[in-house]
Design a protein around this motif. Structure first.
Motif, PDB file in Angstrom:
ATOM      1  N   GLY A 232       0.842  -1.188   0.000  1.00  0.00           N
ATOM      2  CA  GLY A 232       0.000   0.000   0.000  1.00  0.00           C
ATOM      3  C   GLY A 232       0.879   1.240   0.000  1.00  0.00           C
ATOM      4  O   GLY A 232       1.878   1.325  -0.712  1.00  0.00           O
ATOM      5  N   TRP A 233       0.514   2.217   0.834  1.00  0.00           N
ATOM      6  CA  TRP A 233       1.287   3.452   0.894  1.00  0.00           C
ATOM      7  C   TRP A 233       2.646   3.203   1.538  1.00  0.00           C
ATOM      8  O   TRP A 233       2.729   2.571   2.592  1.00  0.00           O
ATOM      9  CB  TRP A 233       0.540   4.516   1.684  1.00  0.00           C
ATOM     10  CG  TRP A 233      -0.515   5.182   0.878  1.00  0.00           C
ATOM     11  CD1 TRP A 233      -1.827   4.837   0.781  1.00  0.00           C
ATOM     12  CD2 TRP A 233      -0.342   6.301   0.011  1.00  0.00           C
ATOM     13  NE1 TRP A 233      -2.488   5.666  -0.089  1.00  0.00           N
ATOM     14  CE2 TRP A 233      -1.605   6.583  -0.577  1.00  0.00           C
ATOM     15  CE3 TRP A 233       0.745   7.103  -0.331  1.00  0.00           C
ATOM     16  CZ2 TRP A 233      -1.790   7.623  -1.480  1.00  0.00           C
ATOM     17  CZ3 TRP A 233       0.559   8.141  -1.221  1.00  0.00           C
ATOM     18  CH2 TRP A 233      -0.696   8.397  -1.787  1.00  0.00           C
ATOM     19  N   PRO A 234       3.743   3.695   0.935  1.00  0.00           N
ATOM     20  CA  PRO A 234       5.052   3.583   1.588  1.00  0.00           C
ATOM     21  C   PRO A 234       5.073   4.360   2.903  1.00  0.00           C
ATOM     22  O   PRO A 234       4.324   5.322   3.093  1.00  0.00           O
ATOM     23  CB  PRO A 234       6.010   4.223   0.565  1.00  0.00           C
ATOM     24  CG  PRO A 234       5.273   4.201  -0.735  1.00  0.00           C
ATOM     25  CD  PRO A 234       3.821   4.339  -0.382  1.00  0.00           C
ATOM     26  N   THR A 235       5.941   3.937   3.799  1.00  0.00           N
ATOM     27  CA  THR A 235       6.135   4.629   5.064  1.00  0.00           C
ATOM     28  C   THR A 235       7.627   4.900   5.249  1.00  0.00           C
ATOM     29  O   THR A 235       8.478   4.360   4.528  1.00  0.00           O
ATOM     30  CB  THR A 235       5.636   3.795   6.249  1.00  0.00           C
ATOM     31  OG1 THR A 235       6.484   2.642   6.409  1.00  0.00           O
ATOM     32  CG2 THR A 235       4.201   3.324   6.029  1.00  0.00           C
ATOM     33  N   ASP A 236       7.961   5.716   6.242  1.00  0.00           N
ATOM     34  CA  ASP A 236       9.359   6.026   6.519  1.00  0.00           C
ATOM     35  C   ASP A 236      10.177   4.768   6.798  1.00  0.00           C
ATOM     36  O   ASP A 236      11.387   4.727   6.532  1.00  0.00           O
ATOM     37  CB  ASP A 236       9.458   6.972   7.714  1.00  0.00           C
ATOM     38  CG  ASP A 236       8.939   8.368   7.400  1.00  0.00           C
ATOM     39  OD1 ASP A 236       8.813   8.694   6.201  1.00  0.00           O
ATOM     40  OD2 ASP A 236       8.658   9.118   8.355  1.00  0.00           O
ATOM     41  N   ALA A 237       9.535   3.736   7.345  1.00  0.00           N
ATOM     42  CA  ALA A 237      10.254   2.508   7.706  1.00  0.00           C
ATOM     43  C   ALA A 237      10.749   1.745   6.482  1.00  0.00           C
ATOM     44  O   ALA A 237      11.573   0.825   6.617  1.00  0.00           O
ATOM     45  CB  ALA A 237       9.357   1.606   8.550  1.00  0.00           C
ATOM     46  N   ASP A 238      10.278   2.102   5.295  1.00  0.00           N
ATOM     47  CA  ASP A 238      10.700   1.407   4.077  1.00  0.00           C
ATOM     48  C   ASP A 238      12.007   1.955   3.512  1.00  0.00           C
ATOM     49  O   ASP A 238      12.540   1.402   2.537  1.00  0.00           O
ATOM     50  CB  ASP A 238       9.616   1.515   2.996  1.00  0.00           C
ATOM     51  CG  ASP A 238       8.311   0.854   3.418  1.00  0.00           C
ATOM     52  OD1 ASP A 238       8.383  -0.216   4.038  1.00  0.00           O
ATOM     53  OD2 ASP A 238       7.232   1.420   3.131  1.00  0.00           O
TER      54      ASP A 238
END
Length: 343
Positions: free
Chosen positions: A22-28
């Protein structure tokens, strides 16, 4: 061949460390320090000044077959950039030259000189234009209109995602190519206002205010002849409804589904392609590099003469690149999304 006397030993680069769902996050993502390698024969070392952020990069974060390979985990990502040559072991490029190249998402890049293109001389235009209306962004809009949709004098043209970089360029180019009416969709009243008051669109549609399928027929009472599609989904469905017989659709992207976790429900009216004898064609700008010279010759003067507006959202600092990318995917930017690096 010229060699700089002093070059940095390390620089920072953004790595993809996990595949987004889904939507990327900072953790990626992770911003990591890397050694800066001196150029070997046929290479140059470039200090990046501006990084380009583009929607297609989201697809490269997935581990799936596509027209461009996915980013590798735990390696620096790539994308268009403009920078200054610091050191060169290649004929024709010297320290101080400004070049565009595909090794962005980092502060420094050592790359084969064949990937470094000196910025073309097209008059007094900002450096950032070579990542926007005079770069891949503008060429994408140009190819979609000239080569795919074959815009003709008097056409009514609808552009989705017109508040973004490619869409904003496409609407302006359609007008300069002779369209009689140009309609654009964007998210929010401010972006819609900019379409008509700054970019020369004849009508703007706020797709957040009401369904696009209800608003487009009102904006195009006589139908449309060309649809430049950046969004897909409900926008494509609405365009198919109002396209005139023998209308043309240039499919550039489908940003509405880039972060979806379930298949889209439509368009539900594809049968109209047959009845209206429509031409619907997807395209990749990389397949049309032979048009670059004609593109620069035609579009460059329009920009230099002020006939083409170059809008951009510039974020300072490589540390902010991921946040700027996520903002661009949510549509918070106006025009081209760029990251400006120090130095």
């Amino acid at each position: 061949m010229a060699q700089a006397t002093t070059v940095p030993t390390t620089g920072r680069a953004w790595h993809l460390i996990a595949r987004p769902v889904g939507w990327p996050t900072d953790a990626d993502f992770a911003l990591r320090e890397e050694p800066v390698r001196q150029p070997r024969a046929g290479e140059v070392l470039v200090r990046n000044r501006y990084l380009s952020l583009d929607p297609y990069m989201r697809g490269r974060m997935n581990d799936a077959r596509s027209y461009v390979p996915p980013f590798r985990l735990d390696e620096a990502m790539t994308g268009d950039a403009v920078g200054e040559v610091l050191a060169s072991e290649a004929e024709g490029l010297a320290p101080g030259d400004l070049v565009s190249h595909p090794f962005g998402w980092r502060e420094f890049a050592t790359l084969p000189a064949r990937y470094a293109s000196p910025l073309p001389a097209v008059g007094e235009v900002p450096v950032t234009a070579h990542l926007g209306v005079l770069g891949m962004t503008g060429l994408t809009a140009y190819v979609g209109l000239r080569e795919i949709a074959k815009v003709r004098e008097g056409d009514v043209v609808f552009v989705s995602g017109a508040g973004g970089a490619v869409g904003g360029a496409a609407g302006q180019l359609a007008r300069l190519m002779g369209a009689s009416r140009v309609i654009g969709s964007a998210g929010g009243a401010e972006k819609v206002r900019a379409l008509t008051e700054e970019l020369g669109f004849d009508a703007g549609i706020d797709y957040r205010a009401a369904p696009i399928g209800e608003q487009l027929p009102e904006a195009a009472p006589k139908g449309i002849d060309v649809y430049f599609d950046n969004v897909g989904g409900d926008h494509l469905e609405a365009a198919l409804d109002v396209l005139n017989v023998h209308g043309r659709v240039a499919v550039c992207g489908s940003i509405s589904g880039y972060n979806a976790t379930r298949p889209p429900t439509g368009p539900r009216n594809l049968q109209l392609i047959v009845g209206k004898r429509l031409r619907v064609e997807g395209f990749l700008v990389s397949d049309h590099s032979e048009l670059r010279s004609a593109f620069l010759a035609e579009v460059g003067p329009w920009l230099a003469e002020g006939k083409l507006v170059h809008r951009e959202t510039v974020t300072d600092g490589i540390e902010q690149a991921v946040d700027a990318f996520l903002g661009m995917m949510r549509g918070v930017n106006t025009g081209k999304s760029l990251v400006r690096l120090d130095g």
